[in-house]
Design a protein around this motif. Structure first.
Motif, PDB file in Angstrom:
ATOM      1  N   MET A   1     -37.217  14.256 -22.140  1.00  0.00           N
ATOM      2  CA  MET A   1     -38.626  13.835 -21.957  1.00  0.00           C
ATOM      3  C   MET A   1     -38.774  13.088 -20.624  1.00  0.00           C
ATOM      4  SD  MET A   1     -41.643  13.675 -23.380  1.00  0.00           S
ATOM      5  CE  MET A   1     -41.048  14.392 -24.910  1.00  0.00           C
ATOM      6  N   THR A   2     -39.588  13.601 -19.737  1.00  0.00           N
ATOM      7  CA  THR A   2     -39.793  12.932 -18.446  1.00  0.00           C
ATOM      8  C   THR A   2     -41.167  12.295 -18.412  1.00  0.00           C
ATOM      9  OG1 THR A   2     -38.565  14.795 -17.532  1.00  0.00           O
ATOM     10  CG2 THR A   2     -39.569  13.278 -15.951  1.00  0.00           C
ATOM     11  N   LYS A   3     -41.200  11.051 -17.925  1.00  0.00           N
ATOM     12  CA  LYS A   3     -42.471  10.337 -17.810  1.00  0.00           C
ATOM     13  C   LYS A   3     -43.239  10.872 -16.614  1.00  0.00           C
ATOM     14  CE  LYS A   3     -43.781   5.459 -17.800  1.00  0.00           C
ATOM     15  NZ  LYS A   3     -43.149   4.134 -17.902  1.00  0.00           N
ATOM     16  N   GLY A   4     -44.512  11.182 -16.813  1.00  0.00           N
ATOM     17  CA  GLY A   4     -45.319  11.732 -15.735  1.00  0.00           C
ATOM     18  C   GLY A   4     -46.352  10.750 -15.225  1.00  0.00           C
ATOM     19  N   ASP A   5     -47.494  11.261 -14.807  1.00  0.00           N
ATOM     20  CA  ASP A   5     -48.543  10.443 -14.187  1.00  0.00           C
ATOM     21  C   ASP A   5     -49.198   9.482 -15.184  1.00  0.00           C
ATOM     22  OD1 ASP A   5     -48.135  11.863 -11.886  1.00  0.00           O
ATOM     23  OD2 ASP A   5     -49.798  13.271 -12.255  1.00  0.00           O
ATOM     24  N   GLY A  10     -55.461   0.855 -19.289  1.00  0.00           N
ATOM     25  CA  GLY A  10     -56.337  -0.060 -20.027  1.00  0.00           C
ATOM     26  C   GLY A  10     -55.955  -1.505 -19.777  1.00  0.00           C
ATOM     27  N   ASN A  11     -56.688  -2.422 -20.419  1.00  0.00           N
ATOM     28  CA  ASN A  11     -56.388  -3.837 -20.274  1.00  0.00           C
ATOM     29  C   ASN A  11     -55.046  -4.184 -20.888  1.00  0.00           C
ATOM     30  OD1 ASN A  11     -58.827  -4.915 -19.026  1.00  0.00           O
ATOM     31  ND2 ASN A  11     -59.849  -4.247 -20.900  1.00  0.00           N
ATOM     32  N   GLU A  12     -54.792  -3.645 -22.087  1.00  0.00           N
ATOM     33  CA  GLU A  12     -53.605  -4.042 -22.846  1.00  0.00           C
ATOM     34  C   GLU A  12     -52.556  -2.939 -22.941  1.00  0.00           C
ATOM     35  OE1 GLU A  12     -56.287  -5.128 -26.013  1.00  0.00           O
ATOM     36  OE2 GLU A  12     -55.535  -7.174 -25.986  1.00  0.00           O
ATOM     37  N   LYS A  13     -52.926  -1.721 -22.514  1.00  0.00           N
ATOM     38  CA  LYS A  13     -52.024  -0.574 -22.650  1.00  0.00           C
ATOM     39  C   LYS A  13     -52.210   0.405 -21.508  1.00  0.00           C
ATOM     40  CE  LYS A  13     -53.548   0.042 -26.541  1.00  0.00           C
ATOM     41  NZ  LYS A  13     -54.086  -0.013 -27.861  1.00  0.00           N
ATOM     42  N   GLN A  14     -51.131   1.160 -21.253  1.00  0.00           N
ATOM     43  CA  GLN A  14     -51.227   2.284 -20.316  1.00  0.00           C
ATOM     44  C   GLN A  14     -50.763   3.530 -21.047  1.00  0.00           C
ATOM     45  OE1 GLN A  14     -48.548   0.592 -17.419  1.00  0.00           O
ATOM     46  NE2 GLN A  14     -50.216   0.366 -15.943  1.00  0.00           N
ATOM     47  N   ILE A  15     -51.296   4.687 -20.639  1.00  0.00           N
ATOM     48  CA  ILE A  15     -50.837   5.949 -21.208  1.00  0.00           C
ATOM     49  C   ILE A  15     -50.365   6.848 -20.066  1.00  0.00           C
ATOM     50  CG2 ILE A  15     -51.426   7.940 -22.651  1.00  0.00           C
ATOM     51  CD1 ILE A  15     -53.654   6.232 -23.908  1.00  0.00           C
ATOM     52  N   PHE A  16     -49.161   7.401 -20.237  1.00  0.00           N
ATOM     53  CA  PHE A  16     -48.570   8.294 -19.232  1.00  0.00           C
ATOM     54  C   PHE A  16     -48.443   9.701 -19.797  1.00  0.00           C
ATOM     55  CE2 PHE A  16     -47.252   5.155 -16.104  1.00  0.00           C
ATOM     56  CZ  PHE A  16     -47.193   3.988 -16.848  1.00  0.00           C
ATOM     57  N   ALA A  17     -48.633  10.689 -18.942  1.00  0.00           N
ATOM     58  CA  ALA A  17     -48.350  12.078 -19.310  1.00  0.00           C
ATOM     59  C   ALA A  17     -46.839  12.242 -19.399  1.00  0.00           C
ATOM     60  CB  ALA A  17     -48.925  13.012 -18.254  1.00  0.00           C
ATOM     61  N   THR A  18     -46.400  13.330 -20.008  1.00  0.00           N
ATOM     62  CA  THR A  18     -44.971  13.673 -20.023  1.00  0.00           C
ATOM     63  C   THR A  18     -44.847  15.135 -19.589  1.00  0.00           C
ATOM     64  OG1 THR A  18     -44.895  14.564 -22.263  1.00  0.00           O
ATOM     65  CG2 THR A  18     -44.651  12.177 -22.052  1.00  0.00           C
ATOM     66  N   ASP A  19     -43.605  15.628 -19.564  1.00  0.00           N
ATOM     67  CA  ASP A  19     -43.414  17.041 -19.191  1.00  0.00           C
ATOM     68  C   ASP A  19     -43.812  17.976 -20.337  1.00  0.00           C
ATOM     69  OD1 ASP A  19     -41.343  16.225 -20.754  1.00  0.00           O
ATOM     70  OD2 ASP A  19     -39.746  16.992 -19.470  1.00  0.00           O
ATOM     71  N   GLN A  20     -44.202  17.406 -21.497  1.00  0.00           N
ATOM     72  CA  GLN A  20     -44.688  18.244 -22.604  1.00  0.00           C
ATOM     73  C   GLN A  20     -46.192  18.022 -22.761  1.00  0.00           C
ATOM     74  OE1 GLN A  20     -42.373  17.939 -26.208  1.00  0.00           O
ATOM     75  NE2 GLN A  20     -40.469  17.739 -25.061  1.00  0.00           N
ATOM     76  N   PRO A  21     -47.001  19.082 -22.804  1.00  0.00           N
ATOM     77  CA  PRO A  21     -48.455  18.924 -22.777  1.00  0.00           C
ATOM     78  C   PRO A  21     -49.043  18.160 -23.967  1.00  0.00           C
ATOM     79  CG  PRO A  21     -47.830  21.227 -23.214  1.00  0.00           C
ATOM     80  CD  PRO A  21     -46.588  20.503 -22.816  1.00  0.00           C
ATOM     81  N   ILE A  25     -46.827   8.979 -23.383  1.00  0.00           N
ATOM     82  CA  ILE A  25     -46.088   7.727 -23.562  1.00  0.00           C
ATOM     83  C   ILE A  25     -47.077   6.563 -23.497  1.00  0.00           C
ATOM     84  CG2 ILE A  25     -44.374   6.170 -22.525  1.00  0.00           C
ATOM     85  CD1 ILE A  25     -42.859   8.747 -21.627  1.00  0.00           C
ATOM     86  N   PHE A  26     -47.075   5.738 -24.553  1.00  0.00           N
ATOM     87  CA  PHE A  26     -47.876   4.512 -24.585  1.00  0.00           C
ATOM     88  C   PHE A  26     -47.018   3.363 -24.064  1.00  0.00           C
ATOM     89  CE2 PHE A  26     -51.862   4.349 -27.283  1.00  0.00           C
ATOM     90  CZ  PHE A  26     -52.107   5.701 -27.229  1.00  0.00           C
ATOM     91  N   ARG A  27     -47.555   2.579 -23.144  1.00  0.00           N
ATOM     92  CA  ARG A  27     -46.854   1.388 -22.670  1.00  0.00           C
ATOM     93  C   ARG A  27     -47.709   0.156 -22.964  1.00  0.00           C
ATOM     94  NH1 ARG A  27     -42.738  -0.118 -19.672  1.00  0.00           N
ATOM     95  NH2 ARG A  27     -42.918  -2.126 -18.669  1.00  0.00           N
ATOM     96  N   TYR A  28     -47.163  -0.772 -23.715  1.00  0.00           N
ATOM     97  CA  TYR A  28     -47.903  -1.983 -24.122  1.00  0.00           C
ATOM     98  C   TYR A  28     -47.694  -3.093 -23.094  1.00  0.00           C
ATOM     99  CZ  TYR A  28     -48.659   0.042 -28.759  1.00  0.00           C
ATOM    100  OH  TYR A  28     -49.063   0.835 -29.809  1.00  0.00           O
ATOM    101  N   CYS A  81     -45.830   9.367 -28.195  1.00  0.00           N
ATOM    102  CA  CYS A  81     -46.895   9.680 -29.152  1.00  0.00           C
ATOM    103  C   CYS A  81     -47.412  11.103 -28.954  1.00  0.00           C
ATOM    104  CB  CYS A  81     -48.075   8.713 -28.964  1.00  0.00           C
ATOM    105  SG  CYS A  81     -47.682   7.018 -29.396  1.00  0.00           S
ATOM    106  N   ARG A  82     -48.047  11.626 -30.009  1.00  0.00           N
ATOM    107  CA  ARG A  82     -48.720  12.917 -29.873  1.00  0.00           C
ATOM    108  C   ARG A  82     -49.997  12.691 -29.076  1.00  0.00           C
ATOM    109  NH1 ARG A  82     -49.188  14.728 -36.031  1.00  0.00           N
ATOM    110  NH2 ARG A  82     -50.207  16.587 -35.202  1.00  0.00           N
ATOM    111  N   LYS A  83     -50.333  13.657 -28.249  1.00  0.00           N
ATOM    112  CA  LYS A  83     -51.566  13.551 -27.462  1.00  0.00           C
ATOM    113  C   LYS A  83     -52.759  13.874 -28.363  1.00  0.00           C
ATOM    114  CE  LYS A  83     -53.517  14.796 -23.043  1.00  0.00           C
ATOM    115  NZ  LYS A  83     -53.407  15.607 -21.851  1.00  0.00           N
ATOM    116  N   ILE A  84     -53.831  13.156 -28.175  1.00  0.00           N
ATOM    117  CA  ILE A  84     -55.030  13.402 -28.989  1.00  0.00           C
ATOM    118  C   ILE A  84     -56.263  13.530 -28.091  1.00  0.00           C
ATOM    119  CG2 ILE A  84     -54.264  12.238 -31.113  1.00  0.00           C
ATOM    120  CD1 ILE A  84     -56.625  10.182 -29.425  1.00  0.00           C
ATOM    121  N   GLU A  85     -57.270  14.156 -28.658  1.00  0.00           N
ATOM    122  CA  GLU A  85     -58.604  14.110 -28.047  1.00  0.00           C
ATOM    123  C   GLU A  85     -59.295  12.950 -28.753  1.00  0.00           C
ATOM    124  OE1 GLU A  85     -62.717  16.265 -28.960  1.00  0.00           O
ATOM    125  OE2 GLU A  85     -60.976  17.625 -28.930  1.00  0.00           O
ATOM    126  N   ILE A  86     -59.746  11.975 -27.972  1.00  0.00           N
ATOM    127  CA  ILE A  86     -60.286  10.735 -28.542  1.00  0.00           C
ATOM    128  C   ILE A  86     -61.574  10.978 -29.322  1.00  0.00           C
ATOM    129  CG2 ILE A  86     -61.389   8.537 -27.894  1.00  0.00           C
ATOM    130  CD1 ILE A  86     -59.396   8.351 -25.587  1.00  0.00           C
TER     131      ILE A  86
END
Ligand code: TYD
Length: 240
Positions: A1-5, A10-21, A25-28, A81-86
């Motif tokens: 699993m490679t961390k992407g863009d 957000g204020n309290e979290k960041q979300i990164f893409a991975t090499d899997q669509p 990755i959630f970062r707190y 995490c699994r990617k979701i449509e919000i």
């Protein structure tokens, strides 16, 4: 699993893409915000604590038949995490009345009621997360009635699972906020976002001391100490 863009900062979290669509990755972060981002502070260690607490709770839900976005812990502050449509709704479950609901209903903080209360808010900072009902949500195209039924049913099921779990840790689950999304891999409506002391009210059963974000909102001090206590007590329950 490679961390992407970085795809969300957000204020309290960041979300990164991975090499899997269908994976993100959630970062707190070590940041707390409250009152629609008006109040803000840094708490060293809070990000790691929320990452661990949320992972334990979401994994417990996954294992008990409630689908969530959580896949696995990746490190101190990160989870896969699994990617979701919000779906921009917040489903709020109350077991006891506290916070703005006490003001809204004109009852004292901590008012006990025999039933479970489920509220819905439109997740929109500009509108200050207004309370809406099913008809409003369908009217503006946020979800279908069938999807909303599923979200309400799931919220009650999550409450039925987490309330006794927290009780085993000597903690009362006073209320909690849940978010849902449509999984991009299967299209299923699943629990997204975190479940942590930032998104729940958690009171010590013995003393009624607050162990959640109200410590920050109300300037009660010992924020990180309380979150650590929640993490340690839950860990003990899972280990036993
Ligand atoms: P709610 O009664 O909707 O609002 P308030 O925090 O003003 O009393 O909130 C109940 C729970 O939901 C509480 O534990 C905080 C959490 N919550 C969030 O995590 N994010 C939010 O944007 C909102 C409105 C609530």
């Amino acid at each position: 699993m490679t961390k992407g863009d970085l795809i969300f900062d957000g204020n309290e979290k960041q979300i990164f893409a991975t090499d899997q669509p269908d994976r993100v990755i959630f970062r707190y972060k070590d940041v707390a915000v409250a009152y629609n981002n008006v109040k803000r502070a840094r708490f060293k260690g809070k990000g790691a604590l929320n990452n661990q607490i949320s992972a334990m709770l979401l994994d417990y839900l996954n294992r008990n038949g409630v689908e969530t976005h959580f896949i696995e812990l990746l490190g101190e502050n990160e989870q896969l995490c699994r990617k979701i449509e919000i779906i921009p709704l917040q489903v709020v479950v109350h077991n006891r009345i506290a916070g703005s609901l006490a003001t809204r209903l004109g009852v004292e903080e901590g008012f006990r009621h025999p039933n479970t209360i489920v509220d819905m808010r439109y997740n929109d900072d500009d509108l200050e997360d207004p309370f809406i009902n099913r008809d409003h949500a369908v009217a503006i195209g946020l979800a279908t009635y069938e999807e909303l039924d599923r979200m309400y049913d799931t919220a009650r099921r999550v409450n039925d699972l987490l309330k006794p779990l927290f009780h085993q840790a000597g903690i009362e689950l006073v209320d909690m906020k849940l978010e849902f999304g449509r999984a991009t891999d299967t299209g299923a409506i699943i629990i997204s976002d975190e479940i942590s002391p930032d998104t729940c009210r958690l009171w010590d059963e013995a003393t009624e001391e607050r162990m959640d974000k109200d410590r920050f909102r109300l300037d009660l001090s010992r924020v990180v100490e309380s979150y650590t206590n929640v993490r340690d007590r839950l860990k003990k329950v899972f280990e036993s």
